[in-house]
Design a protein around this motif. Structure first.
Motif, PDB file in Angstrom:
ATOM      1  N   PRO A  47       0.709  -1.259  -0.036  1.00  0.00           N
ATOM      2  CA  PRO A  47       0.045   0.066  -0.130  1.00  0.00           C
ATOM      3  C   PRO A  47       0.797   1.319  -0.026  1.00  0.00           C
ATOM      4  O   PRO A  47       0.321   2.136  -0.848  1.00  0.00           O
ATOM      5  N   VAL A  48       2.118   1.375   0.469  1.00  0.00           N
ATOM      6  CA  VAL A  48       3.072   2.365   0.596  1.00  0.00           C
ATOM      7  C   VAL A  48       3.428   2.635  -0.693  1.00  0.00           C
ATOM      8  O   VAL A  48       3.466   3.961  -1.269  1.00  0.00           O
ATOM      9  N   TYR A  49       3.837   1.538  -1.461  1.00  0.00           N
ATOM     10  CA  TYR A  49       4.280   1.861  -2.937  1.00  0.00           C
ATOM     11  C   TYR A  49       3.156   2.439  -3.737  1.00  0.00           C
ATOM     12  O   TYR A  49       3.322   3.298  -4.540  1.00  0.00           O
ATOM     13  N   GLN A  50       1.749   1.928  -3.613  1.00  0.00           N
ATOM     14  CA  GLN A  50       0.677   2.272  -4.309  1.00  0.00           C
ATOM     15  C   GLN A  50       0.321   3.769  -4.068  1.00  0.00           C
ATOM     16  O   GLN A  50       0.168   4.596  -4.832  1.00  0.00           O
ATOM     17  N   ALA A  51       0.373   4.134  -2.853  1.00  0.00           N
ATOM     18  CA  ALA A  51       0.195   5.639  -2.473  1.00  0.00           C
ATOM     19  C   ALA A  51       1.270   6.540  -3.200  1.00  0.00           C
ATOM     20  O   ALA A  51       1.045   7.407  -3.793  1.00  0.00           O
ATOM     21  N   GLU A  52       2.636   6.087  -3.047  1.00  0.00           N
ATOM     22  CA  GLU A  52       3.634   6.828  -3.630  1.00  0.00           C
ATOM     23  C   GLU A  52       3.522   6.920  -5.113  1.00  0.00           C
ATOM     24  O   GLU A  52       3.580   7.864  -5.625  1.00  0.00           O
ATOM     25  N   GLU A  53       3.146   6.050  -5.748  1.00  0.00           N
ATOM     26  CA  GLU A  53       3.054   6.078  -7.406  1.00  0.00           C
ATOM     27  C   GLU A  53       1.577   6.987  -7.560  1.00  0.00           C
ATOM     28  O   GLU A  53       1.712   7.534  -8.574  1.00  0.00           O
ATOM     29  N   TYR A  54       0.506   6.859  -6.579  1.00  0.00           N
ATOM     30  CA  TYR A  54      -0.265   7.633  -6.740  1.00  0.00           C
ATOM     31  C   TYR A  54      -0.228   9.160  -6.774  1.00  0.00           C
ATOM     32  O   TYR A  54      -0.400  10.038  -7.719  1.00  0.00           O
ATOM     33  N   LEU A  55       0.753   9.515  -5.945  1.00  0.00           N
ATOM     34  CA  LEU A  55       1.076  10.809  -5.498  1.00  0.00           C
ATOM     35  C   LEU A  55       2.076  11.610  -6.890  1.00  0.00           C
ATOM     36  O   LEU A  55       1.712  12.470  -7.191  1.00  0.00           O
ATOM     37  N   LYS A  56       2.892  10.508  -7.185  1.00  0.00           N
ATOM     38  CA  LYS A  56       3.555  10.907  -8.287  1.00  0.00           C
ATOM     39  C   LYS A  56       2.674  11.219  -9.737  1.00  0.00           C
ATOM     40  O   LYS A  56       2.891  11.923 -10.443  1.00  0.00           O
ATOM     41  N   GLN A  57       1.966  10.028 -10.066  1.00  0.00           N
ATOM     42  CA  GLN A  57       1.153  10.125 -11.027  1.00  0.00           C
ATOM     43  C   GLN A  57       0.385  11.362 -11.355  1.00  0.00           C
ATOM     44  O   GLN A  57       0.303  11.905 -12.451  1.00  0.00           O
ATOM     45  N   HIS A  58      -0.307  11.699 -10.245  1.00  0.00           N
ATOM     46  CA  HIS A  58      -1.267  13.114 -10.196  1.00  0.00           C
ATOM     47  C   HIS A  58      -0.519  14.204  -9.956  1.00  0.00           C
ATOM     48  O   HIS A  58      -1.027  15.141  -9.531  1.00  0.00           O
ATOM     49  N   LYS A  59       0.746  14.268  -9.652  1.00  0.00           N
ATOM     50  CA  LYS A  59       1.579  15.289  -9.123  1.00  0.00           C
ATOM     51  C   LYS A  59       0.983  16.066  -7.928  1.00  0.00           C
ATOM     52  O   LYS A  59       0.853  17.245  -7.645  1.00  0.00           O
ATOM     53  N   LEU A  60       0.507  15.189  -7.047  1.00  0.00           N
ATOM     54  CA  LEU A  60      -0.055  15.762  -5.671  1.00  0.00           C
ATOM     55  C   LEU A  60       0.755  16.705  -4.649  1.00  0.00           C
ATOM     56  O   LEU A  60       0.376  17.685  -4.276  1.00  0.00           O
ATOM     57  N   LEU A  61       2.125  16.336  -4.701  1.00  0.00           N
ATOM     58  CA  LEU A  61       2.816  16.904  -3.678  1.00  0.00           C
ATOM     59  C   LEU A  61       3.162  18.240  -4.504  1.00  0.00           C
ATOM     60  O   LEU A  61       3.318  19.367  -3.539  1.00  0.00           O
ATOM     61  N   GLU A  62       3.401  18.505  -5.534  1.00  0.00           N
ATOM     62  CA  GLU A  62       3.565  19.670  -6.380  1.00  0.00           C
ATOM     63  C   GLU A  62       2.366  20.674  -6.064  1.00  0.00           C
ATOM     64  O   GLU A  62       2.532  21.816  -5.751  1.00  0.00           O
ATOM     65  N   LEU A  63       1.301  20.018  -6.171  1.00  0.00           N
ATOM     66  CA  LEU A  63      -0.297  20.749  -6.005  1.00  0.00           C
ATOM     67  C   LEU A  63      -0.166  21.420  -4.543  1.00  0.00           C
ATOM     68  O   LEU A  63      -0.418  22.282  -4.321  1.00  0.00           O
ATOM     69  N   PHE A  64      -0.036  20.355  -3.670  1.00  0.00           N
ATOM     70  CA  PHE A  64      -0.023  20.837  -2.184  1.00  0.00           C
ATOM     71  C   PHE A  64       1.007  21.806  -1.902  1.00  0.00           C
ATOM     72  O   PHE A  64       0.678  22.810  -1.096  1.00  0.00           O
ATOM     73  N   ASP A  65       2.271  21.550  -2.530  1.00  0.00           N
ATOM     74  CA  ASP A  65       3.256  22.840  -2.293  1.00  0.00           C
ATOM     75  C   ASP A  65       2.811  24.159  -2.823  1.00  0.00           C
ATOM     76  O   ASP A  65       2.788  24.945  -2.115  1.00  0.00           O
ATOM     77  N   LEU A  66       2.138  24.094  -3.780  1.00  0.00           N
ATOM     78  CA  LEU A  66       1.617  25.422  -4.441  1.00  0.00           C
ATOM     79  C   LEU A  66       0.689  25.962  -3.686  1.00  0.00           C
ATOM     80  O   LEU A  66       0.684  27.206  -3.372  1.00  0.00           O
TER      81      LEU A  66
END
Length: 142
Positions: A47-66
């Motif tokens: 599940p951790v790997y799946q979550a990391e891939e989801y974050l990367k795929q949708h660029k969510l960390l960049e969005l949260f940062d913005l």
């Protein structure tokens, strides 16, 4: 005659050692590929790997940062409402990586006036420096 027999025997032994070494390398390669495939499958089930891939795929960390940068700079009285409005703006825009999504008109005017000290407009070099100062937008890869 004995020397010829020894040479032939040495040659046969050399050929056999070469064949054995190739077989052993092939077995190791096959085992390594099986282990890699098993590891990849375990990671996909993690599940951790799946979550990391989801974050990367949708660029969510960049969005949260913005969004967090905008919250800190604007300091709205209703942060949740502000975030909803910002997300709606981003959803409606045709170019999510546009600098207008990250900087207000006043920010860009201030930057322009900083580089246009002569009041005659920007040179090509000044313009490139200004773009460099803006930096790459967090969502430029969208």
């Amino acid at each position: 005659m004995r020397a010829e027999e020894n040479a032939a025997a040495s040659k046969l032994q050399s050929v056999k050692r070469g064949k054995d070494a190739r077989d052993q390398a092939a077995r190791r390669g096959k085992e390594a590929r099986k282990e890699a495939a098993a590891l990849a499958q375990r990671r996909k089930d993690d599940p951790v790997y799946q979550a990391e891939e989801y974050l990367k795929q949708h660029k969510l960390l960049e969005l949260f940062d913005l969004l967090s940068q905008k919250l800190v700079s604007e300091r709205p009285s209703d942060p949740r409402g502000y975030l909803i409005a910002e997300l709606a703006k981003l959803k409606e825009t045709k170019t999510p990586s546009s600098p207008m999504n990250f900087f207000s008109g006043q920010d860009i005017e201030t930057l322009y006036s900083m580089y246009d000290v002569s009041g005659r407009g920007l040179t090509r070099t000044q313009c490139l420096e200004a773009f460099d100062a803006l930096g790459p937008s967090p969502l430029a890869l969208w």
